[in-house]
Scaffold this motif. Structure first.
Motif, PDB file in Angstrom:
ATOM      1  N   THR A 123      -3.734   0.294 -14.305  1.00 42.17           N
ATOM      2  CA  THR A 123      -3.013  -0.811 -13.683  1.00 42.17           C
ATOM      3  C   THR A 123      -1.780  -0.312 -12.939  1.00 42.17           C
ATOM      4  O   THR A 123      -1.446  -0.832 -11.863  1.00 42.17           O
ATOM      5  N   GLU A 124      -1.103   0.706 -13.463  1.00 42.21           N
ATOM      6  CA  GLU A 124       0.057   1.279 -12.776  1.00 42.21           C
ATOM      7  C   GLU A 124      -0.349   1.855 -11.423  1.00 42.21           C
ATOM      8  O   GLU A 124       0.386   1.728 -10.433  1.00 42.21           O
ATOM      9  N   LYS A 125      -1.511   2.493 -11.378  1.00 45.60           N
ATOM     10  CA  LYS A 125      -2.011   3.027 -10.102  1.00 45.60           C
ATOM     11  C   LYS A 125      -2.242   1.890  -9.110  1.00 45.60           C
ATOM     12  O   LYS A 125      -1.880   1.983  -7.931  1.00 45.60           O
ATOM     13  N   ALA A 126      -2.847   0.804  -9.609  1.00 44.28           N
ATOM     14  CA  ALA A 126      -3.110  -0.345  -8.743  1.00 44.28           C
ATOM     15  C   ALA A 126      -1.800  -0.962  -8.249  1.00 44.28           C
ATOM     16  O   ALA A 126      -1.695  -1.371  -7.080  1.00 44.28           O
ATOM     17  N   LEU A 127      -0.786  -1.021  -9.133  1.00 48.76           N
ATOM     18  CA  LEU A 127       0.497  -1.598  -8.756  1.00 48.76           C
ATOM     19  C   LEU A 127       1.173  -0.769  -7.658  1.00 48.76           C
ATOM     20  O   LEU A 127       1.708  -1.335  -6.690  1.00 48.76           O
ATOM     21  N   GLN A 128       1.169   0.546  -7.810  1.00 52.14           N
ATOM     22  CA  GLN A 128       1.784   1.399  -6.791  1.00 52.14           C
ATOM     23  C   GLN A 128       1.089   1.241  -5.447  1.00 52.14           C
ATOM     24  O   GLN A 128       1.745   1.168  -4.389  1.00 52.14           O
ATOM     25  N   LEU A 129      -0.227   1.189  -5.472  1.00 53.68           N
ATOM     26  CA  LEU A 129      -0.990   1.015  -4.230  1.00 53.68           C
ATOM     27  C   LEU A 129      -0.694  -0.350  -3.606  1.00 53.68           C
ATOM     28  O   LEU A 129      -0.507  -0.468  -2.393  1.00 53.68           O
ATOM     29  N   ALA A 130      -0.607  -1.402  -4.448  1.00 52.92           N
ATOM     30  CA  ALA A 130      -0.319  -2.746  -3.949  1.00 52.92           C
ATOM     31  C   ALA A 130       1.065  -2.809  -3.317  1.00 52.92           C
ATOM     32  O   ALA A 130       1.261  -3.472  -2.288  1.00 52.92           O
ATOM     33  N   LYS A 131       2.036  -2.117  -3.916  1.00 57.53           N
ATOM     34  CA  LYS A 131       3.383  -2.079  -3.343  1.00 57.53           C
ATOM     35  C   LYS A 131       3.405  -1.333  -2.014  1.00 57.53           C
ATOM     36  O   LYS A 131       4.103  -1.741  -1.080  1.00 57.53           O
ATOM     37  N   GLN A 132       2.635  -0.247  -1.928  1.00 53.35           N
ATOM     38  CA  GLN A 132       2.557   0.497  -0.659  1.00 53.35           C
ATOM     39  C   GLN A 132       1.998  -0.385   0.453  1.00 53.35           C
ATOM     40  O   GLN A 132       2.461  -0.343   1.590  1.00 53.35           O
ATOM     41  N   ARG A 133       1.019  -1.196   0.099  1.00 53.82           N
ATOM     42  CA  ARG A 133       0.375  -2.066   1.081  1.00 53.82           C
ATOM     43  C   ARG A 133       1.104  -3.399   1.243  1.00 53.82           C
ATOM     44  O   ARG A 133       0.731  -4.221   2.064  1.00 53.82           O
TER      45      ARG A 133
END
Length: 623
Positions: A41-51
């Motif tokens: 989920t942390e990986k998904a959160l970082q990617l979502a913030k980048q986008r």
């Protein structure tokens, strides 16, 4: 190759990849591998913030809340709250309602029933037009549970009946039948519990009897065990004892086979209450003690209290012990609930403060932008810095305060345990004295008088008179022991002053120095800050240790007084003293005392001369 390794080798950064992250996180979650689920989920959160994908960020926060739900509920509440704000911003009412339900669910299990009711009620407002019947069902059930705990039984029935309406809709859909059947059983149990609370046992019996069947026992033995146990309880309360014992035992056996710990605990309580009604006191105490031990293991505070209350009523010999435990549990629960309420309220408040300050900063930036950009940036940086420093100081103070409260509670608890042990020793001593001395003397006199009863000579009369005098001596001895029991010297108050008296008594036992303590009886310790209490306790502890180790004093006096909005601590001994000029190179003990005082802005003075003893004065400013 596991999912994490596969993801680390992937360089994809599109929506398909993000969905894959969320799906893998979900799989780990359902496998109870919360750490791995959180990592993905942390990986998904970082990617979502980048986008800058707001919905994906909200989804990641929601998933993080799920990961923390069972072991760090305050962290779970924080992330659900973050997700709720983002869903509200995007206008996604169903997702916002789901996060509000999750917050309410957490609050319910923390014992904050009123706050839980508010959160779930707000969720239901958003879900008015929702087709998510499972979510609606869960909302209605938790609302019912809240009103049950708040003893608003008619409202509880209302929401449980609403859950039944949604349940009927679920049956029409393609929802898995086994889950639906479990919902049906749970509904009947919930309704029956309310009827029991209202004393309407006939209604409870009718409701539970409607779901008992061989099919339920064959396919869902765990649910069957809960139903027959509750049914037996309702019958017992209604006065129908025939078959109740067998129902409780069958429920207990099935629950043990299915490792259903909660129902095992309830059936042990039921058996204890049943045997109390049937006057089998020994069996009643046995099962209630077993239930209490399991309740402690499961941290089921309500059941711990109910078993202690029943034991205090049934086990008369140990009534006082159970009442003390009951009061202690109630006080601990009250304190824990207060801390939890403050913690969750603080999460809401701090989030709102950050949002309000952010809005203020934006308005200020827009206003100043017509001027110098450099000045605007400088002001923003200064405000942020001050805010962070203030927050850091606030958090540190709160942590320090909480730690002080916990330390005082542990010290008081330790003192209470010692007090109970001392009482038990004194009672054993008196019991032994009665048995070994008084009873043996009485027995001897009775034998002698029995032998002398057959004679009537002058010598026999003189002997009988002597034994009568001896009986008077025994009477005085019994009266003396009775006086000891009546004038019990143990102090049972569970307060801070007794804690200080206890440390003075401890040091008197281990040294040749006579320590004394002076403090006004009407001193209001509850008005003194916990940090000050801990500082006083530790300074006294360190000072007395130094007196024993270095001073070689005959006497040492500790006194506390207040006046002019100040609290004054005075520790004075008549020992060998020391050169005050060497204070800067003194031991760790004096430095520790001075540091504790300095941290609370208290004045700290050491006065000493060689051969004239030492005096320590600490003055705290009261708020």
């Amino acid at each position: 190759m596991d999912s994490i390794s596969l993801l680390e080798k992937s360089s994809t950064r599109d929506s398909i990849y993000m969905d894959l992250l969320f799906n893998i996180s979900t799989e780990y979650y359902y496998l109870n591998k919360y750490d791995l689920s959180l990592k993905i989920t942390e990986k998904a959160l970082q990617l979502a913030k980048q986008r800058k994908d707001t919905i994906a960020i909200a989804r990641a926060y929601f998933y993080k809340g799920d990961c923390y739900e069972y072991n760090q509920r305050d962290s779970a509440y924080y992330f659900y709250h973050q997700a709720e704000k983002l869903y509200s911003f995007k206008g996604d009412k169903e997702k916002e309602g789901q996060t509000l339900f999750k917050k309410g669910y957490l609050l319910f299990y923390e014992g904050n029933y009123l706050e839980s009711e508010i959160q779930v009620s707000n969720a239901l407002k958003l879900l008015q037009n929702s087709k998510n019947n499972q979510l609606l069902y869960s909302c209605y059930v938790v609302m019912g549970y809240n009103f049950e705990k708040l003893e608003e039984y008619n409202n509880a029935l209302k929401y449980f009946h609403l859950s039944k309406t949604v349940l009927d809709e679920l049956k029409k859909s393609n929802v898995d039948f086994e889950k639906t059947n479990n919902y049906t059983v749970n509904y009947s149990i919930n309704i029956a519990n309310i009827y029991d609370k209202k004393g309407e046992y006939q209604k409870s019996i009718k409701e539970l009897s409607s779901v008992v069947s061989p099919d339920l026992k064959a396919k869902w033995p765990k649910d069957y065990a809960s139903v027959i146990g509750n049914l037996g309880y309702s019958k017992m309360k209604f006065g129908i004892l025939n078959g109740v014992e067998n129902a409780f035992r069958e429920s207990l056996q099935l629950s043990k086979q299915n490792n259903h710990q909660n129902n095992i605990m309830y059936q042990l309580i039921n058996l204890g209450e049943y045997y109390s009604i049937t006057k089998d006191t020994a069996s009643s105490i046995h099962y209630l003690k077993e239930a209490n031990a399991l309740a402690v293991k499961l941290k089921a505070v309500g059941e711990i209290k109910s078993t202690l209350k029943l034991l205090s009523e049934i086990d008369v010999r140990n009534n006082r012990l159970y009442n003390q435990k009951y009061i202690s549990i109630t006080d601990s629960l009250t304190k824990a609930q207060r801390i939890n309420r403050n913690r969750y309220a603080r999460i809401e408040y701090e989030t709102a403060v950050v949002e309000n300050e952010n809005r203020d900063l934006i308005a200020e930036n827009l206003y100043v932008v017509t001027g110098s950009i450099a000045i605007v940036l400088l002001l923003v940086l200064l405000i942020i810095y001050r805010y962070l420093q203030h927050q850091k100081k606030e958090i540190a103070n709160k942590r320090q305060q909480q730690k002080a409260e916990e330390e005082i509670f542990e010290l008081l608890k330790e003192y209470q345990i010692k007090l109970a042990q001392a009482k038990e020793l004194e009672q054993n001593r008196i019991s032994k004295e009665l048995h070994d001395s008084v009873m043996n003397k009485l027995y001897g006199v009775r034998l002698q008088l029995g032998m002398l009863n057959e004679g009537d000579t002058q010598e026999v009369k003189q002997k009988r008179s002597g034994y009568i005098d001896f009986l008077q001596e025994i009477e005085r001895e019994i009266r003396s022991i009775s006086h000891d029991l009546h004038n019990e010297t143990f102090e049972t108050l569970f307060d801070y002053k007794n804690l200080l008296l206890d440390i003075i008594a401890q040091h008197n036992q281990i040294s040749n120095t006579h320590f004394s303590f002076e403090c006004e009886d009407e001193f209001r310790w509850d008005a003194i800050d916990s940090l000050v209490k801990i500082a006083i306790y530790r300074i006294i502890q360190e000072a007395l240790r130094n007196v024993i180790k270095y001073a070689k004093a005959k006497n040492c006096r500790v006194s506390l007084s207040d006046g002019d909005n100040k609290l004054r601590l005075w520790i004075e001994d008549d020992g060998k003293g020391f050169d005050i000029a060497l204070l800067e190179n003194g031991g760790i003990g004096l430095k520790n005392m001075q540091e504790r005082a300095t941290q609370l802005n208290a004045s700290f003075k050491v006065m000493s001369e060689i051969g004239k003893g030492t005096t320590i004065e600490v003055v705290f400013a009261l708020k």
